[in-house]
Design a protein around this motif. Sequence first.
Motif, PDB file in Angstrom:
ATOM      1  N   MET A   1       0.840  -1.189   0.000  1.00 46.43           N
ATOM      2  CA  MET A   1       0.000   0.000   0.000  1.00 46.43           C
ATOM      3  C   MET A   1       0.883   1.250   0.000  1.00 46.43           C
ATOM      4  O   MET A   1       1.881   1.318   0.697  1.00 46.43           O
ATOM      5  CB  MET A   1      -0.924   0.015   1.225  1.00 46.43           C
ATOM      6  CG  MET A   1      -1.837   1.239   1.296  1.00 46.43           C
ATOM      7  SD  MET A   1      -2.908   1.232   2.764  1.00 46.43           S
ATOM      8  CE  MET A   1      -3.976  -0.157   2.370  1.00 46.43           C
ATOM      9  N   THR A   2       0.492   2.252  -0.784  1.00 43.16           N
ATOM     10  CA  THR A   2       1.250   3.490  -0.862  1.00 43.16           C
ATOM     11  C   THR A   2       1.208   4.226   0.469  1.00 43.16           C
ATOM     12  O   THR A   2       0.179   4.300   1.124  1.00 43.16           O
ATOM     13  CB  THR A   2       0.685   4.402  -1.964  1.00 43.16           C
ATOM     14  OG1 THR A   2       0.684   3.696  -3.208  1.00 43.16           O
ATOM     15  CG2 THR A   2       1.513   5.657  -2.106  1.00 43.16           C
ATOM     16  N   THR A   3       2.346   4.774   0.868  1.00 39.28           N
ATOM     17  CA  THR A   3       2.430   5.541   2.099  1.00 39.28           C
ATOM     18  C   THR A   3       2.369   7.024   1.787  1.00 39.28           C
ATOM     19  O   THR A   3       3.070   7.512   0.902  1.00 39.28           O
ATOM     20  CB  THR A   3       3.739   5.234   2.847  1.00 39.28           C
ATOM     21  OG1 THR A   3       3.786   3.836   3.152  1.00 39.28           O
ATOM     22  CG2 THR A   3       3.824   6.034   4.139  1.00 39.28           C
ATOM     23  N   PHE A   4       1.514   7.745   2.516  1.00 41.40           N
ATOM     24  CA  PHE A   4       1.375   9.183   2.335  1.00 41.40           C
ATOM     25  C   PHE A   4       1.864   9.891   3.594  1.00 41.40           C
ATOM     26  O   PHE A   4       2.043   9.274   4.648  1.00 41.40           O
ATOM     27  CB  PHE A   4      -0.082   9.540   2.044  1.00 41.40           C
ATOM     28  CG  PHE A   4      -0.643   8.802   0.853  1.00 41.40           C
ATOM     29  CD1 PHE A   4      -0.310   9.193  -0.434  1.00 41.40           C
ATOM     30  CD2 PHE A   4      -1.492   7.712   1.018  1.00 41.40           C
ATOM     31  CE1 PHE A   4      -0.811   8.520  -1.537  1.00 41.40           C
ATOM     32  CE2 PHE A   4      -1.996   7.020  -0.071  1.00 41.40           C
ATOM     33  CZ  PHE A   4      -1.656   7.420  -1.359  1.00 41.40           C
ATOM     34  N   ASP A   5       2.076  11.204   3.493  1.00 40.28           N
ATOM     35  CA  ASP A   5       2.592  11.944   4.643  1.00 40.28           C
ATOM     36  C   ASP A   5       2.033  13.359   4.657  1.00 40.28           C
ATOM     37  O   ASP A   5       1.045  13.654   3.960  1.00 40.28           O
ATOM     38  CB  ASP A   5       4.125  11.962   4.626  1.00 40.28           C
ATOM     39  CG  ASP A   5       4.700  12.584   3.352  1.00 40.28           C
ATOM     40  OD1 ASP A   5       4.004  13.402   2.698  1.00 40.28           O
ATOM     41  OD2 ASP A   5       5.861  12.268   3.002  1.00 40.28           O
ATOM     42  N   ALA A   6       2.643  14.237   5.423  1.00 43.61           N
ATOM     43  CA  ALA A   6       2.128  15.598   5.613  1.00 43.61           C
ATOM     44  C   ALA A   6       2.135  16.416   4.331  1.00 43.61           C
ATOM     45  O   ALA A   6       1.388  17.386   4.208  1.00 43.61           O
ATOM     46  CB  ALA A   6       2.941  16.314   6.688  1.00 43.61           C
ATOM     47  N   THR A   7       2.978  16.040   3.377  1.00 44.71           N
ATOM     48  CA  THR A   7       3.058  16.800   2.128  1.00 44.71           C
ATOM     49  C   THR A   7       2.120  16.288   1.054  1.00 44.71           C
ATOM     50  O   THR A   7       1.968  16.931   0.007  1.00 44.71           O
ATOM     51  CB  THR A   7       4.496  16.773   1.577  1.00 44.71           C
ATOM     52  OG1 THR A   7       4.834  15.428   1.195  1.00 44.71           O
ATOM     53  CG2 THR A   7       5.485  17.274   2.616  1.00 44.71           C
ATOM     54  N   SER A   8       1.486  15.135   1.287  1.00 39.87           N
ATOM     55  CA  SER A   8       0.586  14.557   0.290  1.00 39.87           C
ATOM     56  C   SER A   8      -0.657  15.424   0.124  1.00 39.87           C
ATOM     57  O   SER A   8      -1.123  16.063   1.068  1.00 39.87           O
ATOM     58  CB  SER A   8       0.164  13.145   0.702  1.00 39.87           C
ATOM     59  OG  SER A   8       1.283  12.299   0.857  1.00 39.87           O
ATOM     60  N   THR A   9      -1.204  15.430  -1.087  1.00 35.53           N
ATOM     61  CA  THR A   9      -2.440  16.160  -1.367  1.00 35.53           C
ATOM     62  C   THR A   9      -3.600  15.186  -1.509  1.00 35.53           C
ATOM     63  O   THR A   9      -3.405  13.967  -1.623  1.00 35.53           O
ATOM     64  CB  THR A   9      -2.317  16.971  -2.659  1.00 35.53           C
ATOM     65  OG1 THR A   9      -2.201  16.055  -3.770  1.00 35.53           O
ATOM     66  CG2 THR A   9      -1.115  17.900  -2.616  1.00 35.53           C
ATOM     67  N   ALA A  10      -4.808  15.727  -1.541  1.00 38.71           N
ATOM     68  CA  ALA A  10      -5.985  14.877  -1.751  1.00 38.71           C
ATOM     69  C   ALA A  10      -5.902  14.160  -3.083  1.00 38.71           C
ATOM     70  O   ALA A  10      -6.298  12.989  -3.202  1.00 38.71           O
ATOM     71  CB  ALA A  10      -7.252  15.733  -1.668  1.00 38.71           C
ATOM     72  N   ASP A  11      -5.375  14.821  -4.108  1.00 39.56           N
ATOM     73  CA  ASP A  11      -5.221  14.178  -5.414  1.00 39.56           C
ATOM     74  C   ASP A  11      -4.186  13.060  -5.372  1.00 39.56           C
ATOM     75  O   ASP A  11      -4.352  12.029  -6.036  1.00 39.56           O
ATOM     76  CB  ASP A  11      -4.834  15.212  -6.476  1.00 39.56           C
ATOM     77  CG  ASP A  11      -6.016  16.065  -6.922  1.00 39.56           C
ATOM     78  OD1 ASP A  11      -7.165  15.605  -6.793  1.00 39.56           O
ATOM     79  OD2 ASP A  11      -5.786  17.192  -7.392  1.00 39.56           O
ATOM     80  N   ASP A  12      -3.117  13.238  -4.596  1.00 40.35           N
ATOM     81  CA  ASP A  12      -2.133  12.161  -4.433  1.00 40.35           C
ATOM     82  C   ASP A  12      -2.795  10.929  -3.825  1.00 40.35           C
ATOM     83  O   ASP A  12      -2.602   9.797  -4.298  1.00 40.35           O
ATOM     84  CB  ASP A  12      -0.997  12.610  -3.506  1.00 40.35           C
ATOM     85  CG  ASP A  12      -0.135  13.710  -4.092  1.00 40.35           C
ATOM     86  OD1 ASP A  12      -0.071  13.818  -5.333  1.00 40.35           O
ATOM     87  OD2 ASP A  12       0.466  14.464  -3.297  1.00 40.35           O
ATOM     88  N   VAL A  13      -3.576  11.142  -2.783  1.00 41.82           N
ATOM     89  CA  VAL A  13      -4.206  10.039  -2.060  1.00 41.82           C
ATOM     90  C   VAL A  13      -5.206   9.294  -2.943  1.00 41.82           C
ATOM     91  O   VAL A  13      -5.307   8.056  -2.898  1.00 41.82           O
ATOM     92  CB  VAL A  13      -4.903  10.560  -0.788  1.00 41.82           C
ATOM     93  CG1 VAL A  13      -5.742   9.471  -0.139  1.00 41.82           C
ATOM     94  CG2 VAL A  13      -3.868  11.092   0.198  1.00 41.82           C
ATOM     95  N   LEU A  14      -5.937  10.038  -3.766  1.00 48.00           N
ATOM     96  CA  LEU A  14      -7.000   9.427  -4.573  1.00 48.00           C
ATOM     97  C   LEU A  14      -6.560   9.078  -5.994  1.00 48.00           C
ATOM     98  O   LEU A  14      -7.393   8.695  -6.821  1.00 48.00           O
ATOM     99  CB  LEU A  14      -8.207  10.369  -4.638  1.00 48.00           C
ATOM    100  CG  LEU A  14      -8.927  10.629  -3.311  1.00 48.00           C
ATOM    101  CD1 LEU A  14     -10.088  11.594  -3.509  1.00 48.00           C
ATOM    102  CD2 LEU A  14      -9.415   9.322  -2.687  1.00 48.00           C
ATOM    103  N   ALA A  15      -5.279   9.180  -6.274  1.00 46.87           N
ATOM    104  CA  ALA A  15      -4.790   8.845  -7.613  1.00 46.87           C
ATOM    105  C   ALA A  15      -5.166   7.404  -7.980  1.00 46.87           C
ATOM    106  O   ALA A  15      -4.883   6.470  -7.236  1.00 46.87           O
ATOM    107  CB  ALA A  15      -3.278   9.031  -7.679  1.00 46.87           C
TER     108      ALA A  15
END
Length: 316
Positions: A1-15
């Motif tokens: 699973m892709t790991t996201f962090d404080a710099t991630s955007t909503a578009d990054d998460v929902l890509a």
Amino acid sequence: MTTFDATSTADDVLAGVDLRGKRALVTGTSSGIGLETARALTARGADVIGTVRDLSKVTTESAQIQAAGAVNGGTFEAMELELGSLDSVRAFTDRLLSDAAPLDIMIANAGVGLPPFGHTADGFETQFGVNHLGHFVLVNRLVPLMHEGTRVVVLSSVAHRFADADFSDPNFENTPYDPMIAYARSKTANALFAVEFDQRHRGEGIRAVSVNPGSVQSNLERHLPADQRTPPPGEAPEGVIGIRKTAAQGAASSVWAAVVADMNEIGGRYCADCAVSPVNDDPNDFAAVTSAAQDPDRARALWEHSEKLVGERFPR
């Protein structure tokens, strides 16, 4: 699973995520995090209802969200809701209940921050009344539209660390009003609400989580003097709590919790920067959640107290 962090955007998460056929409700979509949350969900094909206090002031924003959904068939409908009036909340929920369309995602995003002392239409201190009690009634009355797999995301804040929920004097009738303490109490209440809601409904496959979106410049700070507001991204002074986020980054944890994260891992928990936050009462650990905001006994007591205040019971 892709790991996201404080710099991630909503578009990054929902890509790459396809939300066609999913129905979502997001409160407070006139600007900031709520607007970006609604846009990101709609752009992935979801049918989104966004609540606003005044429909006449969001025609441009609504058109922007609708345009974002055009490619993947997502739709957006703005609906008027005043969380500071339980009559408004009940009229709104009655309308949705009469339509009987199921809800897959509910994001309790709207809020008011640090206003002068005041009261809601029902006589509650403004921040506690809007941030907690308005959403408490809204979410609970819409449970009949939820089903196995529905996720409820309640926005809290790092500010919860500055005060626990207060059952003895929620309206500051016997103590001097402090806007930050009132805000902190309401944000602890938001976290506790998610704890108890998840406990009550996880057996039906309906889960809840609280989210700290981070420090985002938004209309939430409209009551503050200009020199006390969150600086724009990249302009944060030394000693600030975490990075200063854009609205797109602030919305990331909301959509992550609502769509991407494993609900068995985050259900009932407090999350920030697209991850579950540790529990730590060290006053200097702003990345953590306090034990008071995760205490199941406190969560149950707040639920029962809230029911008495709003005059409505929401049994298991």
